[in-house]
Design a protein around this motif. Structure first.
Motif, PDB file in Angstrom:
ATOM      1  N   CYS A   1     -10.333 -30.220   1.889  1.00 11.14           N
ATOM      2  CA  CYS A   1     -10.781 -29.701   0.594  1.00 11.14           C
ATOM      3  C   CYS A   1     -10.858 -28.177   0.636  1.00 11.14           C
ATOM      4  CB  CYS A   1     -12.141 -30.283   0.232  1.00 11.14           C
ATOM      5  SG  CYS A   1     -12.105 -32.049  -0.015  1.00 11.14           S
ATOM      6  N   LEU A   2     -11.309 -27.665   1.777  1.00 14.20           N
ATOM      7  CA  LEU A   2     -11.397 -26.215   1.951  1.00 14.20           C
ATOM      8  C   LEU A   2     -10.004 -25.589   1.890  1.00 14.20           C
ATOM      9  CD1 LEU A   2     -13.763 -24.350   2.543  1.00 14.20           C
ATOM     10  CD2 LEU A   2     -13.213 -24.516   4.965  1.00 14.20           C
ATOM     11  N   ALA A   3      -9.053 -26.232   2.552  1.00 15.12           N
ATOM     12  CA  ALA A   3      -7.685 -25.711   2.574  1.00 15.12           C
ATOM     13  C   ALA A   3      -7.085 -25.710   1.176  1.00 15.12           C
ATOM     14  CB  ALA A   3      -6.827 -26.533   3.531  1.00 15.12           C
ATOM     15  N   ALA A   4      -7.377 -26.781   0.394  1.00 14.78           N
ATOM     16  CA  ALA A   4      -6.788 -26.898  -0.938  1.00 14.78           C
ATOM     17  C   ALA A   4      -7.588 -26.103  -1.966  1.00 14.78           C
ATOM     18  CB  ALA A   4      -6.722 -28.359  -1.349  1.00 14.78           C
TER      19      ALA A   4
ATOM     20  N   ALA B   1      -1.743 -29.028  -3.777  1.00 15.00           N
ATOM     21  CA  ALA B   1      -1.829 -27.838  -2.935  1.00 15.00           C
ATOM     22  C   ALA B   1      -1.147 -28.045  -1.585  1.00 15.00           C
ATOM     23  CB  ALA B   1      -3.293 -27.464  -2.714  1.00 15.00           C
ATOM     24  N   TRP B   2      -0.811 -29.284  -1.269  1.00 14.55           N
ATOM     25  CA  TRP B   2      -0.266 -29.598   0.049  1.00 14.55           C
ATOM     26  C   TRP B   2       1.090 -28.936   0.267  1.00 14.55           C
ATOM     27  CZ3 TRP B   2       4.021 -32.188   2.026  1.00 14.55           C
ATOM     28  CH2 TRP B   2       3.927 -32.618   3.358  1.00 14.55           C
ATOM     29  N   SER B   3       1.331 -28.487   1.504  1.00 12.69           N
ATOM     30  CA  SER B   3       2.674 -28.026   1.862  1.00 12.69           C
ATOM     31  C   SER B   3       2.965 -28.552   3.266  1.00 12.69           C
ATOM     32  CB  SER B   3       2.737 -26.500   1.845  1.00 12.69           C
ATOM     33  OG  SER B   3       1.987 -25.998   2.924  1.00 12.69           O
ATOM     34  N   PRO B   4       4.250 -28.668   3.651  1.00  9.19           N
ATOM     35  CA  PRO B   4       4.578 -29.262   4.961  1.00  9.19           C
ATOM     36  C   PRO B   4       3.875 -28.571   6.126  1.00  9.19           C
ATOM     37  CG  PRO B   4       6.543 -29.046   3.629  1.00  9.19           C
ATOM     38  CD  PRO B   4       5.453 -28.380   2.851  1.00  9.19           C
ATOM     39  N   TRP B   5       3.519 -27.309   5.961  1.00 14.35           N
ATOM     40  CA  TRP B   5       2.840 -26.538   7.004  1.00 14.35           C
ATOM     41  C   TRP B   5       1.505 -27.180   7.380  1.00 14.35           C
ATOM     42  CZ3 TRP B   5       1.029 -23.508  10.528  1.00 14.35           C
ATOM     43  CH2 TRP B   5      -0.114 -22.753  10.363  1.00 14.35           C
ATOM     44  N   TRP B   6       0.915 -27.945   6.430  1.00 21.71           N
ATOM     45  CA  TRP B   6      -0.359 -28.613   6.693  1.00 21.71           C
ATOM     46  C   TRP B   6      -0.241 -29.638   7.816  1.00 21.71           C
ATOM     47  CZ3 TRP B   6      -4.128 -29.953   2.219  1.00 21.71           C
ATOM     48  CH2 TRP B   6      -4.382 -28.805   1.471  1.00 21.71           C
ATOM     49  N   LEU B   7       0.974 -30.194   7.977  1.00 23.61           N
ATOM     50  CA  LEU B   7       1.173 -31.220   9.006  1.00 23.61           C
ATOM     51  C   LEU B   7       0.757 -30.692  10.364  1.00 23.61           C
ATOM     52  CD1 LEU B   7       4.598 -32.802   8.018  1.00 23.61           C
ATOM     53  CD2 LEU B   7       2.331 -33.838   7.888  1.00 23.61           C
ATOM     54  N   LEU B   8       0.979 -29.387  10.589  1.00 26.80           N
ATOM     55  CA  LEU B   8       0.582 -28.779  11.852  1.00 26.80           C
ATOM     56  C   LEU B   8      -0.847 -28.242  11.769  1.00 26.80           C
ATOM     57  CD1 LEU B   8       1.699 -28.101  14.648  1.00 26.80           C
ATOM     58  CD2 LEU B   8       2.295 -25.854  13.767  1.00 26.80           C
ATOM     59  N   TRP B   9      -1.103 -27.516  10.665  1.00 22.00           N
ATOM     60  CA  TRP B   9      -2.383 -26.824  10.495  1.00 22.00           C
ATOM     61  C   TRP B   9      -3.540 -27.821  10.488  1.00 22.00           C
ATOM     62  CZ3 TRP B   9      -4.254 -24.646   5.213  1.00 22.00           C
ATOM     63  CH2 TRP B   9      -5.404 -23.884   5.415  1.00 22.00           C
TER      64      TRP B   9
ATOM     65  N   LEU C   1     -14.123 -31.844  17.570  1.00 23.35           N
ATOM     66  CA  LEU C   1     -12.760 -31.603  17.083  1.00 23.35           C
ATOM     67  C   LEU C   1     -12.773 -31.315  15.588  1.00 23.35           C
ATOM     68  CD1 LEU C   1     -10.086 -31.655  18.597  1.00 23.35           C
ATOM     69  CD2 LEU C   1      -9.711 -33.970  17.771  1.00 23.35           C
ATOM     70  N   ALA C   2     -13.541 -32.106  14.840  1.00 25.74           N
ATOM     71  CA  ALA C   2     -13.609 -31.912  13.388  1.00 25.74           C
ATOM     72  C   ALA C   2     -14.247 -30.569  13.052  1.00 25.74           C
ATOM     73  CB  ALA C   2     -14.400 -33.053  12.748  1.00 25.74           C
ATOM     74  N   LEU C   3     -15.283 -30.190  13.827  1.00 25.36           N
ATOM     75  CA  LEU C   3     -15.928 -28.892  13.579  1.00 25.36           C
ATOM     76  C   LEU C   3     -14.966 -27.751  13.877  1.00 25.36           C
ATOM     77  CD1 LEU C   3     -19.529 -29.463  14.965  1.00 25.36           C
ATOM     78  CD2 LEU C   3     -18.877 -28.996  12.618  1.00 25.36           C
ATOM     79  N   ALA C   4     -14.185 -27.897  14.969  1.00 31.10           N
ATOM     80  CA  ALA C   4     -13.203 -26.868  15.311  1.00 31.10           C
ATOM     81  C   ALA C   4     -12.163 -26.755  14.201  1.00 31.10           C
ATOM     82  CB  ALA C   4     -12.530 -27.208  16.640  1.00 31.10           C
ATOM     83  N   GLN C   5     -11.727 -27.903  13.675  1.00 34.69           N
ATOM     84  CA  GLN C   5     -10.752 -27.898  12.585  1.00 34.69           C
ATOM     85  C   GLN C   5     -11.320 -27.198  11.354  1.00 34.69           C
ATOM     86  OE1 GLN C   5      -7.333 -29.671  11.771  1.00 34.69           O
ATOM     87  NE2 GLN C   5      -7.845 -27.843  10.603  1.00 34.69           N
ATOM     88  N   LEU C   6     -12.589 -27.495  11.072  1.00 37.19           N
ATOM     89  CA  LEU C   6     -13.246 -26.885   9.904  1.00 37.19           C
ATOM     90  C   LEU C   6     -13.304 -25.366  10.072  1.00 37.19           C
ATOM     91  CD1 LEU C   6     -14.530 -27.962   7.335  1.00 37.19           C
ATOM     92  CD2 LEU C   6     -16.736 -27.921   8.469  1.00 37.19           C
TER      93      LEU C   6
ATOM     94  N   VAL D   1     -11.422 -19.953   8.709  1.00 33.07           N
ATOM     95  CA  VAL D   1     -10.934 -18.631   9.115  1.00 33.07           C
ATOM     96  C   VAL D   1      -9.595 -18.348   8.447  1.00 33.07           C
ATOM     97  CG1 VAL D   1     -10.023 -17.337  11.067  1.00 33.07           C
ATOM     98  CG2 VAL D   1     -12.192 -18.555  11.290  1.00 33.07           C
ATOM     99  N   TRP D   2      -8.694 -19.320   8.484  1.00 27.44           N
ATOM    100  CA  TRP D   2      -7.359 -19.122   7.916  1.00 27.44           C
ATOM    101  C   TRP D   2      -7.434 -18.881   6.413  1.00 27.44           C
ATOM    102  CZ3 TRP D   2      -2.929 -18.102  10.172  1.00 27.44           C
ATOM    103  CH2 TRP D   2      -1.772 -18.150   9.400  1.00 27.44           C
ATOM    104  N   VAL D   3      -8.277 -19.675   5.713  1.00 26.86           N
ATOM    105  CA  VAL D   3      -8.399 -19.532   4.257  1.00 26.86           C
ATOM    106  C   VAL D   3      -8.945 -18.152   3.916  1.00 26.86           C
ATOM    107  CG1 VAL D   3      -9.721 -20.308   2.257  1.00 26.86           C
ATOM    108  CG2 VAL D   3      -8.583 -21.971   3.708  1.00 26.86           C
TER     109      VAL D   3
END
Lengths: 187, 321
Positions: B164-167, B178-186, B305-310, B315-317
């Motif tokens: 949700c944060l990414a989108a 909002a999805w793009s193929p780059w999300w598959l990695l990110w 892992l989920a916290l690291a992803q968050l 940071v990226w957003v």
């Protein structure tokens, strides 16, 4: 009276009735289940008033986590099916609680009823809500999270200290002593 | 509300109900066949003629005919009501999952939170069933289920929060847009966390401690027979459908693909079906986790892992905003 008023009255009545059932039922697990209905209809009230996100978070946190935790804790006890005399309160306590509850209800009603007006629906956008929460109210929010963190650490500390102060070792020693007595009896 | 509006609401509700009744059966039949082929056997081959396609319909008829037994010591009201509490949340959740921008029964503004909140209610059905059965195996199963669901709820919510944060939106339609193929990695760590937690929430192998048949008979469902038992089974398969479609919308871009204007819904269904096959595959490939291993996985692997992803997403957003 509009449809919104009717909807609000309906969920309000359900919330009040299930709340009453939750405190009057003699079955301890039923009380927790009525609490689910009560919290769910309070979420319904939020929804009618246009606070969609608050309603959803209410369901996610209170119904999905808090009540599940309550039920889990109840199941760790005997969680009897049917009413039990030994965990029921006495008549005097019940009468006192009823008087106190009625008093609070009258007090709240006398203050709030004059303010009552037809349902005024504000569609609260999530963006607006988050801007308020992380802008105007950010310090209370952070202090609250600190409080919760402190409570979490304290709960962990209490359970750890309790285990270290020798409950477990005492239990083991007692079991060993009992085993020795039993062996002595046998030989 | 005019007559046309009312008619539209009815049509949408009927469409959701139809999907709710058909898709879980499809997943169930796929499970029969996929498991059979992975284990070098045939699976059901007779009902309906062609490769036993009607096996689940026959099962349904069998369940309807069985006697509906309520144990004498059970809490009768709660016992009878529990299957409905387990089943209905998935029906409601299915209503807000978009198959394409146009094919969605109810496009809720906070759809992602809605699905999480509603599926969290389903666990109450298992708890009610386990407690009201007046059977120690049922109670043990319900307690295992409660412990498991509370643990895996957290990483799942965190993983969804990252998407949700990414989108920048809570709407499921908005997220897929909002999805793009780059999300598959990110979003890959979040996707793995979500899939593992989803399988655990559904109490599917390798996370089937709550219904471990060799230890506690069938957990919370031990005392159930006939149609009520079938409802619990149906809620498991409906859960697979909901979670697979949700994974598709959150992490695989939903309807995005060639000819998405015409065939968008088909892409969502196809991707969701592939995820459902993966969920079935997990059941065949892994043995059951022990209770302590299960809790360890949730708290020491998935939550960090989920916290690291968050944190990564945040940071990226902020950096790219």
């Amino acid at each position: 009276m509009t449809g919104l008023d009717l909807a609000f009255a309906a969920v309000g009545v359900v919330a009040a009735a299930s709340g009453l059932l939750a405190v009057t039922t003699r079955h301890v697990v039923h009380a927790a289940l009525w609490l689910v209905v009560c919290l769910g209809s309070v979420a319904g009230c939020y929804l009618v008033l246009g606070a969609e996100l608050v309603a959803l978070v209410q369901v996610l946190v209170y119904v999905g986590a808090v009540v599940v935790l309550v039920l889990f804790a109840l199941m760790l006890t005997r969680a009897p099916i049917g009413p039990r005399a030994e965990i029921s309160t006495s008549r005097l306590h019940r009468a006192l609680a009823a008087v106190l509850g009625a008093g609070v209800t009258v007090l709240l009603a006398s203050v709030l009823l004059p303010l009552a007006h037809p349902v005024d629906r504000h569609e609260t956008d999530t963006t607006v809500l988050s801007r308020e929460l992380f802008g105007t109210w950010v310090w209370p929010f952070e202090v609250l999270s600190l409080l919760l963190l402190a409570a979490l650490v304290a709960a962990l500390a209490v359970s750890r200290v309790g285990a270290r102060s020798g409950d477990v070792r005492d239990g083991a020693a007692r079991a060993e002593a009992e085993l020795r007595t039993a062996r002595g009896d046998a030989s | 509300m005019t007559g046309a509006d009312a008619l539209e609401v009815v049509v949408r509700a009927v469409a959701v109900l139809a999907a709710f009744l058909v898709l879980p059966l499809l997943v169930g039949q796929t499970e029969h066949k996929v498991m059979a082929h992975m284990q070098g056997r045939l699976g059901p081959m007779y009902a309906g003629g062609f490769h036993g396609w009607a096996q689940l319909v026959a099962d349904g008829v069998k369940f309807v005919q069985k006697e509906d037994i309520t144990p004498a010591a059970a809490d009768k009201g709660v016992f009878r009501f529990a299957p409905a509490v387990a089943l209905v949340p998935y029906l409601v959740a299915m209503a807000v999952i978009p198959l394409s921008p146009d094919v969605v029964a109810a496009d809720a503004p906070a759809g992602a939170v809605f699905v999480l909140a509603v599926t969290a209610v389903g666990i109450l059905g298992t708890l009610m069933a386990g407690w009201a059965s007046a059977n120690k195996y049922s109670l043990l199963g319900a307690m295992r289920a409660a412990a498991q669901l509370l643990s895996y709820e957290l990483p799942m919510v965190l993983a969804v929060a990252s998407v949700c944060l990414a989108a920048g939106t809570l709407s499921l339609t908005g997220i897929a847009h909002a999805w793009s193929p780059w999300w598959l990695l990110w979003q890959l760590p979040g996707a793995v966390v979500f899939l593992v937690s989803a399988v655990a929430e559904l109490q599917r192998p390798p996370f089937d401690m709550p219904v471990a048949d060799s230890e506690i008979v069938f957990g919370a469902y031990t005392e159930y027979t006939g149609l009520r038992f079938a409802f619990f089974l149906l809620s498991e398969y409906a859960g697979i459908v909901v979670m697979s479609l949700l994974f598709t919308v959150l992490y695989l871009g939903g309807w995005q693909g060639p000819l998405s204007d015409q065939l968008g819904w088909l892409w969502t269904v196809l991707k969701g079906f592939c995820i459902a096959v993966v969920v079935i595959w997990l059941r065949v490939a892994w043995p059951r986790l022990r209770e302590d291993q299960l809790q360890r996985l949730a708290w020491l692997v998935l939550v960090p892992l989920a916290l690291a992803q968050l944190a990564l997403t945040g940071v990226w957003v902020v950096l790219t905003a």
